[in-house]
Write a protein that holds these residues in place. Structure first.
Motif, mmCIF file in Angstrom:
data_model
loop_
_atom_site.group_PDB
_atom_site.id
_atom_site.type_symbol
_atom_site.label_atom_id
_atom_site.label_comp_id
_atom_site.label_asym_id
_atom_site.label_seq_id
_atom_site.Cartn_x
_atom_site.Cartn_y
_atom_site.Cartn_z
ATOM 1 N N VAL A 140 -4.285 7.988 5.135
ATOM 2 C CA VAL A 140 -5.496 7.295 4.642
ATOM 3 C C VAL A 140 -6.266 6.653 5.796
ATOM 4 O O VAL A 140 -6.362 5.435 5.888
ATOM 5 C CB VAL A 140 -5.230 6.241 3.541
ATOM 6 C CG1 VAL A 140 -5.915 6.604 2.255
ATOM 7 C CG2 VAL A 140 -3.796 5.938 3.326
ATOM 8 N N ALA A 150 -9.513 1.673 3.911
ATOM 9 C CA ALA A 150 -8.113 1.262 3.694
ATOM 10 C C ALA A 150 -7.668 0.177 4.681
ATOM 11 O O ALA A 150 -6.590 -0.397 4.523
ATOM 12 C CB ALA A 150 -7.190 2.479 3.816
ATOM 13 N N ASP A 151 -8.502 -0.117 5.675
ATOM 14 C CA ASP A 151 -8.086 -1.070 6.721
ATOM 15 C C ASP A 151 -7.698 -2.430 6.137
ATOM 16 O O ASP A 151 -6.730 -3.051 6.564
ATOM 17 C CB ASP A 151 -9.219 -1.275 7.748
ATOM 18 C CG ASP A 151 -9.447 -0.040 8.604
ATOM 19 O OD1 ASP A 151 -8.645 0.913 8.507
ATOM 20 O OD2 ASP A 151 -10.429 -0.034 9.366
ATOM 21 N N SER A 187 0.818 -1.221 0.000
ATOM 22 C CA SER A 187 0.000 0.000 0.000
ATOM 23 C C SER A 187 0.848 1.265 0.000
ATOM 24 O O SER A 187 0.462 2.289 -0.574
ATOM 25 C CB SER A 187 -0.906 0.028 1.232
ATOM 26 O OG SER A 187 -1.652 -1.149 1.295
ATOM 27 N N THR A 201 -9.297 6.496 6.355
ATOM 28 C CA THR A 201 -10.626 5.945 6.077
ATOM 29 C C THR A 201 -10.659 4.438 6.370
ATOM 30 O O THR A 201 -9.696 3.713 6.040
ATOM 31 C CB THR A 201 -11.028 6.177 4.594
ATOM 32 O OG1 THR A 201 -12.122 5.314 4.290
ATOM 33 C CG2 THR A 201 -9.898 5.864 3.645
ATOM 34 N N PHE A 221 -6.366 -3.180 3.392
ATOM 35 C CA PHE A 221 -5.033 -3.192 2.767
ATOM 36 C C PHE A 221 -3.933 -3.162 3.837
ATOM 37 O O PHE A 221 -2.886 -3.786 3.694
ATOM 38 C CB PHE A 221 -4.898 -2.013 1.804
ATOM 39 C CG PHE A 221 -5.901 -2.085 0.689
ATOM 40 C CD1 PHE A 221 -5.696 -2.951 -0.377
ATOM 41 C CD2 PHE A 221 -7.072 -1.350 0.743
ATOM 42 C CE1 PHE A 221 -6.633 -3.064 -1.397
ATOM 43 C CE2 PHE A 221 -8.020 -1.451 -0.264
ATOM 44 C CZ PHE A 221 -7.813 -2.308 -1.337
ATOM 45 N N ILE A 268 0.701 4.956 -2.036
ATOM 46 C CA ILE A 268 0.574 6.222 -1.319
ATOM 47 C C ILE A 268 1.756 7.150 -1.608
ATOM 48 O O ILE A 268 1.591 8.341 -1.851
ATOM 49 C CB ILE A 268 0.448 5.952 0.198
ATOM 50 C CG1 ILE A 268 -0.870 5.222 0.469
ATOM 51 C CG2 ILE A 268 0.538 7.237 1.014
ATOM 52 C CD1 ILE A 268 -0.889 4.464 1.766
#
Ligand code: FES
Ligand SMILES: [Fe+2]
Length: 347
Positions: free
Chosen positions: A283, A288-289, A223, A285, A291, A227
């Motif tokens: 991130v 995204a957990d 990830s 949100t 990932f 990013i």
């Protein structure tokens, strides 16, 4: 076969030395995520000891020895009423302090044996984790639970999970604070095989902890690659251990940071379960957990490939194996382990 006589002849100093089944005592052990404990009892295997955890009538966590004193049945297969747990086999009832208070097969007036008592353990919840005191000294005289300042702070988001390792907990702890393995074990991800040298780092020691950090050129994977894109800032990697079973990894790339807070539970001599928290400031949100969880597990799968082919526990005799300067942090962990052992804090 070893006879009783042979056992008796083992010198006392040998008996008091750590071995593969040793765990340190007089510490708080992080042992479970709070959300995994309910009124449905649960067994936790802790280096050959079975413990049972459940929630009582006020939602408080109760921790007792996990095997019935009558015939060794697993209490987690029983049921909870109020603060009591009942054994599934003959229904013996145990209070929150471990005392057996009812034997259904007894006739009216029959007494309950005084020895019908399970050991009970002090427990507290912190950082959405369950901490169990394993020891025989007053808790006030023992090390406290370490800090985790990022937990539930504004701008940070946590995900949790667990991972099962095929290795001894001392090897797992060493792996997670090891500065030198990434170029090899994680070559297919973030490890840079072309740059394996570890910068010298300063060891920062606390009362029962040690920490060190290095700056390095990043090769973001998973990830973080999405990013950070192609513009990779250099990174800071910090590794920390807290006795007896906690390690923490901090990674910082520019303004992006994440913390891995890891509780390594010794299940037996060849199995360790790590209950982990991953706390990030980017991130945030919940989408995204998934990932983040996936990245942690992928990394541990690679680490486990190395841990499972190591031999037994990390030797307590520091002269048994050979060390390089990059091993300073792991050596500090082993010295703290030995210090606790010399204080008699082993079980
Ligand atoms: S084995 Fe638990 S009550 Fe008999
Ligand atoms: Fe690793």
């Amino acid at each position: 076969m070893e006879s009783l006589k042979d056992k008796v002849l083992i010198p006392q100093e040998e008996l008091s030395k750590p071995n593969d089944l040793t765990v340190l005592k007089n510490f708080w052990y992080g042992i479970e995520h709070s959300s995994n404990v309910s009124i449905k009892p649960k067994t936790i295997s802790f280096m050959g000891h079975d413990l049972v955890l459940y929630r009582g009538s006020e939602g408080q966590i109760i921790a007792l020895d996990g095997r019935c004193v009558h015939r060794g049945t697993e209490l987690a297969a029983g049921w909870v009423e109020g603060n009591c747990i009942h054994c599934p086999y003959h229904g013996w009832r145990y209070e929150a302090n471990g005392t057996c208070s009812h034997i259904p097969a007894n006739q009216l007036g029959a007494s309950i044996p005084i020895r019908a008592k399970l050991r009970s353990y002090k427990v507290q919840e912190k950082y959405d984790l369950v901490w169990l005191f394993w020891g025989d000294l007053p808790v006030e005289d023992c090390p406290e639970i370490p800090p985790l300042n990022e937990f539930q702070q504004k701008g940070w988001r946590s995900v949790q999970g667990e991972f099962t390792w095929d290795g001894h907990y001392t090897r797992v702890i060493a792996n997670t604070i090891d500065m030198a393995h990434a170029p090899f074990v994680h070559a297919s991800a973030f490890g840079r095989k072309e740059a394996p040298a570890v910068p010298s780092y300063k060891l920062e020691a606390g009362e029962w902890s040690g920490s060190g950090f290095i700056n390095f050129d990043t090769k973001p994977a998973y990830s973080l690659k999405l990013i950070l894109g192609t513009d990779h800032p250099s990174g800071v990697f910090r590794a920390t251990f807290y006795m007896p079973n906690i390690t923490r990894v901090d990674l910082q790339f520019g303004k992006f940071q994440f913390v891995l807070f890891l509780l390594h539970i010794p299940v037996n001599a060849t199995k360790t379960i790590t209950k982990w928290l991953h706390i990030r400031n980017f991130v945030t949100t919940p989408l995204a957990d998934y990932f983040m969880r996936r990245d942690v597990v992928k990394t541990f799968v690679q680490d486990n490939e190395a841990v499972k082919i190591q031999a037994g526990a990390a030797p307590y005799d520091l002269t048994t194996d050979i060390h390089a300067p990059s091993d300073a942090l792991e050596l500090a962990y082993r010295k703290f382990f030995n210090r606790a052992a010399e204080m008699g804090w082993i079980s």
